[in-house]
Write a protein that holds these residues in place. Structure first.
Motif, PDB file in Angstrom:
ATOM      1  N   TYR A  30       0.878  -1.205  -0.034  1.00 39.95           N
ATOM      2  CA  TYR A  30       0.042   0.026   0.297  1.00 39.95           C
ATOM      3  C   TYR A  30       0.761   1.172  -0.055  1.00 39.95           C
ATOM      4  CZ  TYR A  30      -3.818  -2.999   1.855  1.00 39.95           C
ATOM      5  OH  TYR A  30      -4.848  -4.175   1.933  1.00 39.95           O
ATOM      6  N   ALA A  31       1.923   1.195   0.859  1.00 39.67           N
ATOM      7  CA  ALA A  31       2.738   2.393   0.933  1.00 39.67           C
ATOM      8  C   ALA A  31       3.317   2.770  -0.297  1.00 39.67           C
ATOM      9  CB  ALA A  31       3.872   2.207   2.318  1.00 39.67           C
ATOM     10  N   ARG A  32       4.053   1.563  -0.829  1.00 35.62           N
ATOM     11  CA  ARG A  32       4.778   1.853  -2.012  1.00 35.62           C
ATOM     12  C   ARG A  32       4.184   2.053  -3.421  1.00 35.62           C
ATOM     13  NH1 ARG A  32       9.713  -2.262  -2.321  1.00 35.62           N
ATOM     14  NH2 ARG A  32      10.536  -0.731  -3.568  1.00 35.62           N
ATOM     15  N   GLY A  33       2.995   1.252  -3.561  1.00 33.24           N
ATOM     16  CA  GLY A  33       2.294   1.090  -4.712  1.00 33.24           C
ATOM     17  C   GLY A  33       1.115   2.283  -4.819  1.00 33.24           C
ATOM     18  N   LEU A  34       0.288   2.592  -3.778  1.00 28.61           N
ATOM     19  CA  LEU A  34      -0.538   3.371  -3.663  1.00 28.61           C
ATOM     20  C   LEU A  34      -0.034   4.632  -2.846  1.00 28.61           C
ATOM     21  CD1 LEU A  34      -3.639   1.064  -2.596  1.00 28.61           C
ATOM     22  CD2 LEU A  34      -2.707   1.745  -4.780  1.00 28.61           C
ATOM     23  N   GLY A  35       0.777   4.657  -2.123  1.00 31.12           N
ATOM     24  CA  GLY A  35       0.962   6.024  -1.308  1.00 31.12           C
ATOM     25  C   GLY A  35       2.266   6.713  -2.028  1.00 31.12           C
ATOM     26  N   GLY A  36       2.912   5.935  -3.139  1.00 31.18           N
ATOM     27  CA  GLY A  36       4.148   6.567  -3.759  1.00 31.18           C
ATOM     28  C   GLY A  36       5.101   6.682  -2.837  1.00 31.18           C
ATOM     29  N   ILE A  37       5.579   6.031  -1.791  1.00 32.62           N
ATOM     30  CA  ILE A  37       6.549   6.116  -1.090  1.00 32.62           C
ATOM     31  C   ILE A  37       7.542   4.831  -1.490  1.00 32.62           C
ATOM     32  CG2 ILE A  37       7.685   6.191   1.098  1.00 32.62           C
ATOM     33  CD1 ILE A  37       4.955   7.344   2.423  1.00 32.62           C
ATOM     34  N   THR A  46      -1.664   2.621  10.900  1.00 32.03           N
ATOM     35  CA  THR A  46      -1.808   3.002  12.356  1.00 32.03           C
ATOM     36  C   THR A  46      -3.407   3.701  12.359  1.00 32.03           C
ATOM     37  OG1 THR A  46      -1.022   5.086  11.382  1.00 32.03           O
ATOM     38  CG2 THR A  46       0.624   3.815  12.522  1.00 32.03           C
ATOM     39  N   GLY A  47      -4.148   3.825  11.594  1.00 34.43           N
ATOM     40  CA  GLY A  47      -5.479   4.113  11.201  1.00 34.43           C
ATOM     41  C   GLY A  47      -6.414   3.540  10.322  1.00 34.43           C
ATOM     42  N   LEU A  48      -7.487   3.441  10.627  1.00 34.25           N
ATOM     43  CA  LEU A  48      -8.375   3.032   9.647  1.00 34.25           C
ATOM     44  C   LEU A  48      -9.676   3.576  10.005  1.00 34.25           C
ATOM     45  CD1 LEU A  48      -9.351   0.703   7.598  1.00 34.25           C
ATOM     46  CD2 LEU A  48      -9.598  -0.731   9.540  1.00 34.25           C
ATOM     47  N   SER A  49     -10.393   4.067   8.956  1.00 36.44           N
ATOM     48  CA  SER A  49     -11.807   4.526   8.875  1.00 36.44           C
ATOM     49  C   SER A  49     -12.439   4.164   7.558  1.00 36.44           C
ATOM     50  CB  SER A  49     -11.803   5.876   8.939  1.00 36.44           C
ATOM     51  OG  SER A  49     -11.669   6.858   7.943  1.00 36.44           O
ATOM     52  N   GLY A  52     -10.347   5.728   4.749  1.00 35.09           N
ATOM     53  CA  GLY A  52      -9.158   5.209   4.159  1.00 35.09           C
ATOM     54  C   GLY A  52      -8.257   4.688   5.262  1.00 35.09           C
ATOM     55  N   ILE A  53      -6.939   4.452   4.886  1.00 32.60           N
ATOM     56  CA  ILE A  53      -6.172   4.059   5.924  1.00 32.60           C
ATOM     57  C   ILE A  53      -4.663   4.854   6.126  1.00 32.60           C
ATOM     58  CG2 ILE A  53      -6.607   1.399   5.181  1.00 32.60           C
ATOM     59  CD1 ILE A  53      -4.109   1.455   3.760  1.00 32.60           C
ATOM     60  N   ASP A  54      -4.363   4.937   7.252  1.00 34.58           N
ATOM     61  CA  ASP A  54      -3.310   5.726   7.600  1.00 34.58           C
ATOM     62  C   ASP A  54      -2.038   4.858   7.746  1.00 34.58           C
ATOM     63  OD1 ASP A  54      -4.556   8.194   7.545  1.00 34.58           O
ATOM     64  OD2 ASP A  54      -5.391   7.740   9.488  1.00 34.58           O
ATOM     65  N   LEU A  55      -0.781   5.202   7.383  1.00 35.84           N
ATOM     66  CA  LEU A  55       0.289   4.272   7.349  1.00 35.84           C
ATOM     67  C   LEU A  55       1.342   5.147   8.024  1.00 35.84           C
ATOM     68  CD1 LEU A  55       0.339   2.527   3.965  1.00 35.84           C
ATOM     69  CD2 LEU A  55      -0.968   1.851   6.019  1.00 35.84           C
ATOM     70  N   THR A  56       2.329   4.564   8.687  1.00 37.92           N
ATOM     71  CA  THR A  56       3.596   5.115   9.086  1.00 37.92           C
ATOM     72  C   THR A  56       4.660   4.293   8.335  1.00 37.92           C
ATOM     73  OG1 THR A  56       2.730   6.051  11.219  1.00 37.92           O
ATOM     74  CG2 THR A  56       5.148   5.728  11.067  1.00 37.92           C
ATOM     75  N   VAL A  57       5.487   4.925   7.832  1.00 37.27           N
ATOM     76  CA  VAL A  57       6.306   4.294   6.914  1.00 37.27           C
ATOM     77  C   VAL A  57       7.850   4.577   7.178  1.00 37.27           C
ATOM     78  CG1 VAL A  57       7.044   4.094   4.344  1.00 37.27           C
ATOM     79  CG2 VAL A  57       4.700   4.625   4.913  1.00 37.27           C
ATOM     80  N   SER A  58       8.733   3.626   7.023  1.00 36.85           N
ATOM     81  CA  SER A  58      10.147   3.909   7.351  1.00 36.85           C
ATOM     82  C   SER A  58      11.174   3.319   6.322  1.00 36.85           C
ATOM     83  CB  SER A  58      10.384   3.379   8.866  1.00 36.85           C
ATOM     84  OG  SER A  58      10.257   2.212   8.886  1.00 36.85           O
ATOM     85  N   ALA A  64       7.837   8.484   7.359  1.00 33.16           N
ATOM     86  CA  ALA A  64       6.766   9.393   6.750  1.00 33.16           C
ATOM     87  C   ALA A  64       5.585   8.744   7.314  1.00 33.16           C
ATOM     88  CB  ALA A  64       7.036   9.584   5.341  1.00 33.16           C
ATOM     89  N   THR A  65       4.398   9.537   7.109  1.00 31.35           N
ATOM     90  CA  THR A  65       3.059   9.092   7.165  1.00 31.35           C
ATOM     91  C   THR A  65       2.245   9.373   5.997  1.00 31.35           C
ATOM     92  OG1 THR A  65       2.233  11.233   8.236  1.00 31.35           O
ATOM     93  CG2 THR A  65       3.040   9.502   9.910  1.00 31.35           C
ATOM     94  N   VAL A  66       1.369   8.710   5.643  1.00 29.24           N
ATOM     95  CA  VAL A  66       0.472   8.640   4.407  1.00 29.24           C
ATOM     96  C   VAL A  66      -0.829   8.069   4.645  1.00 29.24           C
ATOM     97  CG1 VAL A  66       1.135   6.392   3.483  1.00 29.24           C
ATOM     98  CG2 VAL A  66       0.668   8.214   1.990  1.00 29.24           C
ATOM     99  N   HIS A  67      -1.797   8.926   3.989  1.00 29.76           N
ATOM    100  CA  HIS A  67      -3.055   8.527   3.979  1.00 29.76           C
ATOM    101  C   HIS A  67      -3.416   8.203   2.590  1.00 29.76           C
ATOM    102  CE1 HIS A  67      -7.289   8.449   5.106  1.00 29.76           C
ATOM    103  NE2 HIS A  67      -7.502   9.037   3.826  1.00 29.76           N
ATOM    104  N   ILE A  68      -4.047   6.880   2.826  1.00 27.61           N
ATOM    105  CA  ILE A  68      -4.586   6.369   1.271  1.00 27.61           C
ATOM    106  C   ILE A  68      -6.006   6.350   1.407  1.00 27.61           C
ATOM    107  CG2 ILE A  68      -4.372   4.374  -0.194  1.00 27.61           C
ATOM    108  CD1 ILE A  68      -1.720   3.785   0.842  1.00 27.61           C
ATOM    109  N   PRO A  69      -6.758   7.008   0.672  1.00 25.94           N
ATOM    110  CA  PRO A  69      -8.212   7.156   0.683  1.00 25.94           C
ATOM    111  C   PRO A  69      -8.908   5.786   0.064  1.00 25.94           C
ATOM    112  CG  PRO A  69      -7.376   8.493  -1.172  1.00 25.94           C
ATOM    113  CD  PRO A  69      -6.250   8.007  -0.090  1.00 25.94           C
ATOM    114  N   PHE A  70     -10.117   5.471   0.575  1.00 26.71           N
ATOM    115  CA  PHE A  70     -11.084   4.721  -0.009  1.00 26.71           C
ATOM    116  C   PHE A  70     -11.909   5.315  -0.965  1.00 26.71           C
ATOM    117  CE2 PHE A  70     -11.057   1.952   4.148  1.00 26.71           C
ATOM    118  CZ  PHE A  70      -9.887   1.137   3.781  1.00 26.71           C
TER     119      PHE A  70
END
Length: 101
Positions: A30-37, A46-49, A52-58, A64-70
């Motif tokens: 998700y982080a690499r392919g959808l979040g572009g990191i 770290t979050g889900l609603s 969308g989802i919230d990720l902490t990436v290292s 970095a943090t990234v939000h990927i919307p549904f």
């Protein structure tokens, strides 16, 4: 328009724990392919609603943090699993197409 309770709120914590423990590869995709990191080496959900989802990436000495919307947002909790599965496939497809998968 009246405010409605988030339809995935009651299962969010369990879903986050499940994704991080059993599907870390999908979370990283998700982080690499959808979040572009693209430099991400690890990712934690770290979050889900319903939105969308919230990720902490290292990786590479960075965090970095990234939000990927549904898109569209979820209207029922039973939409969560199929959406996450579809998003993982989409992320992997993007990474493969970029020669990064």
């Amino acid at each position: 328009m009246e405010h409605q309770l988030d339809p995935v709120a009651s299962i969010a914590a369990a879903a986050i724990e499940h994704m991080n423990s059993d599907h870390a590869d999908a979370v990283l995709a998700y982080a690499r392919g959808l979040g572009g990191i693209h430099w991400a080496q690890a990712a934690v959900m770290t979050g889900l609603s319903a939105h969308g989802i919230d990720l902490t990436v290292s990786g590479d000495g960075r965090v970095a943090t990234v939000h990927i919307p549904f898109i569209p947002p979820l209207s029922h909790a039973n939409q969560l699993r199929p959406r996450l599965v579809a998003m993982a496939q989409q992320a992997r497809d993007r990474l493969a197409a970029a020669g990064d998968g």
